[in-house]
Design a protein around this motif. Structure first.
Motif, PDB file in Angstrom:
ATOM      1  N   PRO A  59       0.816  -1.208   0.000  1.00  0.00           N
ATOM      2  CA  PRO A  59       0.000   0.000   0.000  1.00  0.00           C
ATOM      3  C   PRO A  59       0.853   1.263   0.000  1.00  0.00           C
ATOM      4  O   PRO A  59       2.082   1.200   0.083  1.00  0.00           O
ATOM      5  CB  PRO A  59      -0.776  -0.126   1.309  1.00  0.00           C
ATOM      6  N   GLU A  60       0.168   2.412  -0.052  1.00  0.00           N
ATOM      7  CA  GLU A  60       0.893   3.670  -0.011  1.00  0.00           C
ATOM      8  C   GLU A  60       1.706   3.754   1.278  1.00  0.00           C
ATOM      9  O   GLU A  60       1.299   3.236   2.327  1.00  0.00           O
ATOM     10  CB  GLU A  60      -0.076   4.853  -0.080  1.00  0.00           C
ATOM     11  N   PRO A  61       2.850   4.420   1.229  1.00  0.00           N
ATOM     12  CA  PRO A  61       3.710   4.481   2.421  1.00  0.00           C
ATOM     13  C   PRO A  61       2.988   4.998   3.665  1.00  0.00           C
ATOM     14  O   PRO A  61       3.238   4.496   4.772  1.00  0.00           O
ATOM     15  CB  PRO A  61       4.832   5.424   1.983  1.00  0.00           C
ATOM     16  N   ARG A  62       2.108   5.984   3.525  1.00  0.00           N
ATOM     17  CA  ARG A  62       1.446   6.556   4.711  1.00  0.00           C
ATOM     18  C   ARG A  62       0.601   5.522   5.445  1.00  0.00           C
ATOM     19  O   ARG A  62       0.381   5.634   6.653  1.00  0.00           O
ATOM     20  CB  ARG A  62       0.590   7.757   4.316  1.00  0.00           C
ATOM     21  N   VAL A  63       0.109   4.516   4.718  1.00  0.00           N
ATOM     22  CA  VAL A  63      -0.718   3.486   5.344  1.00  0.00           C
ATOM     23  C   VAL A  63       0.114   2.592   6.255  1.00  0.00           C
ATOM     24  O   VAL A  63      -0.401   1.999   7.200  1.00  0.00           O
ATOM     25  CB  VAL A  63      -1.438   2.657   4.263  1.00  0.00           C
ATOM     26  N   THR A  64       1.410   2.500   6.003  1.00  0.00           N
ATOM     27  CA  THR A  64       2.280   1.630   6.800  1.00  0.00           C
ATOM     28  C   THR A  64       2.828   2.342   8.036  1.00  0.00           C
ATOM     29  O   THR A  64       3.535   1.720   8.831  1.00  0.00           O
ATOM     30  CB  THR A  64       3.448   1.124   5.947  1.00  0.00           C
ATOM     31  N   LEU A  65       2.526   3.608   8.199  1.00  0.00           N
ATOM     32  CA  LEU A  65       3.035   4.360   9.350  1.00  0.00           C
ATOM     33  C   LEU A  65       2.517   3.748  10.649  1.00  0.00           C
ATOM     34  O   LEU A  65       1.315   3.543  10.820  1.00  0.00           O
ATOM     35  CB  LEU A  65       2.597   5.819   9.244  1.00  0.00           C
ATOM     36  N   GLY A  66       3.413   3.424  11.563  1.00  0.00           N
ATOM     37  CA  GLY A  66       3.041   2.811  12.830  1.00  0.00           C
ATOM     38  C   GLY A  66       3.331   1.330  12.917  1.00  0.00           C
ATOM     39  O   GLY A  66       3.183   0.734  13.986  1.00  0.00           O
ATOM     40  N   ARG A  67       3.760   0.716  11.819  1.00  0.00           N
ATOM     41  CA  ARG A  67       4.106  -0.699  11.880  1.00  0.00           C
ATOM     42  C   ARG A  67       5.371  -0.892  12.714  1.00  0.00           C
ATOM     43  O   ARG A  67       6.266  -0.051  12.718  1.00  0.00           O
ATOM     44  CB  ARG A  67       4.311  -1.253  10.476  1.00  0.00           C
TER      45      ARG A  67
END
Length: 537
Positions: A59-67
């Motif tokens: 997915p878009e990078p912003r969606v992975t924020l917090g992994r």
């Protein structure tokens, strides 16, 4: 002591100039300039700016924020004040970075870069409505060469709108007077209501109320998935033999993350707002019985802790609580941290890094330092206290309010050293110490599980189970382990909270634990979902 020859000393002084003239430069650096598009809102806003670097755009990078896992993206972040169109914010080596603290260690290669500006004050999340973001941009990054790039915030997350009502599911949003006064701006409570079968036909009938709380930050719109056609929940809910009552799903979003629905120095009086504003509104709007005997709560994970806390703090308002896999019910085992006795959250008494999660084989998947490090990245001020995630939500709910208006951290965000003065303030939310009838009855909130549970009453011999509980017959036991009684942890046995263990041992010990002393009702904490049923009045 040896002396340096004057000529050699002169050569050493001019050596840096000679290297520069020969083209030998210092360490290369990355620099990202982020600006706002002119079409976005013009009002200056304070917030936190992120630059997410991911090897993929799906997915878009912003969606992975917090992994937190091995696939977590590299992120730069910093607080930005009065950010508006025309202004530029710079993310460079001085910004907070995670998981790498120095981008010089970034492997060379192609990355997708995306900027995100988190400024919403009512819903603490990078994905909150009104937050701004850029389109992903493919870059080739090489720490040996450095570079400078520009990104523009051109997109905005749309407003937080409730889904459309259906025949069975209704959505509610009311402004809370109590919370609005506390925060000095309008604060709203959201919820979903699932109506019983034949609700529209039996217009003179009133129903008991089942209040349900989901996991951390879960949104009330999730009930739409439960009520889709051919789902197990929908089939059971509309079955001929299903008891009739109103299902109220609370929303897990707030100014500091999940509000945990308790009165808090940082979140405000969420508990009072629930029992004095939202629930009375629901009961008046949807023909509920509106009496304590006809209300009960249930929840899982975060919701498991919340439903126990609601029963304990409002014993005369609810008639029972059913908790599944709750958050730590005893702060002597907050994950693996004893907040009253341990000195450091990241390092145990043996000097080893403290685990946060394991896989079924016992291998460590996540360390406390890394788990909290991700929240330090998300939180303003480089602190987990404003992250909106697990440790941030706990801190906002349980900690006192600091002079700067922010929750006081239980431990130092960088070193993990525990502040025991703050830990003493958390004690008022330690449910194992808050049973209102413990002293009078001489028992703790969670008694020992030495006796087997009572035998179920055959269906044909149940003349009237009004106000009592029974297991949902369609549920199967789950082997994720029961809640360990806090008293058993006094002898040194470890907490099972948020930790995966031996499934065979779980299976042997997976029996319900009767929770007593929580008002007039009973509560159940167990290793599989338990549903409480109340027959219609």
């Amino acid at each position: 002591m040896k002396t340096v020859h004057p000529i050699l000393r002169l050569l050493l002084c001019f050596a840096p100039l000679a290297l520069a003239a020969a083209g030998v430069a210092g360490p290369a650096v990355f620099q990202f300039e982020v600006s706002q598009g002119k079409s976005l809102p013009a009002a200056p806003r304070d917030g936190r700016l992120f630059l997410i670097l991911s090897p993929t755009n799906h997915p878009e990078p912003r969606v992975t924020l917090g992994r937190t896992g091995l696939g977590a993206p590299e992120v730069l972040a910093r607080d930005v004040n009065a950010f508006a169109p025309g202004a530029t914010a710079v993310l460079d080596p001085t910004a907070f970075a995670f998981p790498l603290t120095n981008l010089s260690a970034l492997p060379p290669g192609d990355y997708y870069a995306q900027a995100l500006f988190d400024s919403d004050t009512d819903l603490r999340s990078p994905h909150a409505p009104g937050n701004l973001y850029s389109q992903p941009q493919k870059l080739h990054l090489d720490p040996a060469r450095g570079g400078a790039w520009k990104l523009e915030l051109t997109q905005q997350i749309p407003p937080d709108l409730l889904p459309a009502d259906t025949e069975q599911v209704k959505f509610v949003k009311i402004q809370s007077k109590r919370l609005s006064e506390f925060h000095g701006r309008p604060i709203f409570l959201r919820a979903a209501v699932v109506l019983p079968r034949d609700y529209g036909r039996e217009t003179s009938r009133r129903y008991p109320l089942w209040v349900r709380i989901g996991g951390l930050n879960s949104r009330c719109a999730g009930v739409l998935g439960q009520m889709e056609r051919k789902t197990e929940f929908r089939d059971a809910w509309l079955a001929d033999d299903a008891p009739r009552f109103i299902f109220l799903q609370l929303d897990g979003a707030g100014p500091n993350g999940d509000p945990y629905y308790v009165n808090s120095a940082n979140n405000g009086p969420y508990g009072d707002a629930l029992v004095e504003e939202l629930i009375p509104h629901i009961e008046a709007t949807f023909r509920a019985v509106a009496q304590p005997r006809a209300r009960f709560v249930s929840g899982v994970s975060t919701g498991g802790w919340v439903c126990l806390a609601l029963q304990v703090f409002y014993p005369d308002f609810f008639n029972g609580a059913w908790a599944s896999c709750p958050d730590p019910v005893d702060f002597r085992a907050l994950e693996l941290v004893n907040i009253y006795k341990d000195d450091n959250a990241y390092v145990n008494k043996y000097g080893n890094e403290r685990p946060s999660a394991r896989d079924p084989n016992g291998d460590v998947k996540l360390l406390m330092r890394r788990e909290v490090g991700v929240e330090n990245l998300l939180g303003r001020g480089n602190s987990y206290t404003r992250s909106g995630e697990q440790w941030g939500a706990w801190t906002a709910a349980f900690s006192p309010r600091g002079a700067d208006g922010r929750p006081v951290p239980l431990w130092d965000p960088q070193t993990g050293r525990i502040n025991h003065d703050v830990a003493a303030q958390w004690k008022k939310y330690d449910t194992a110490r808050q049973d209102p009838h413990r002293r009078r009855r001489g028992r703790h909130l969670f008694p020992e599980q030495r006796r087997p549970p009572p035998r179920p009453v055959p269906r044909q011999s149940r003349p009237a189970l009004r106000g009592q509980d029974r297991l949902w017959p369609r549920q199967r036991p789950r082997l994720d382990g029961p809640v360990h009684p806090p008293d058993a942890r006094r002898d040194g046995s470890r907490s099972r909270s948020r930790q995966v263990g031996d499934e065979r041992a779980n299976a042997r010990s997976a029996r319900p634990a009767r929770v007593r002393g929580a008002g007039k009702g009973a509560a159940l904490a167990c290793g599989w979902p338990v549903r409480g049923w109340a027959e219609p009045v």
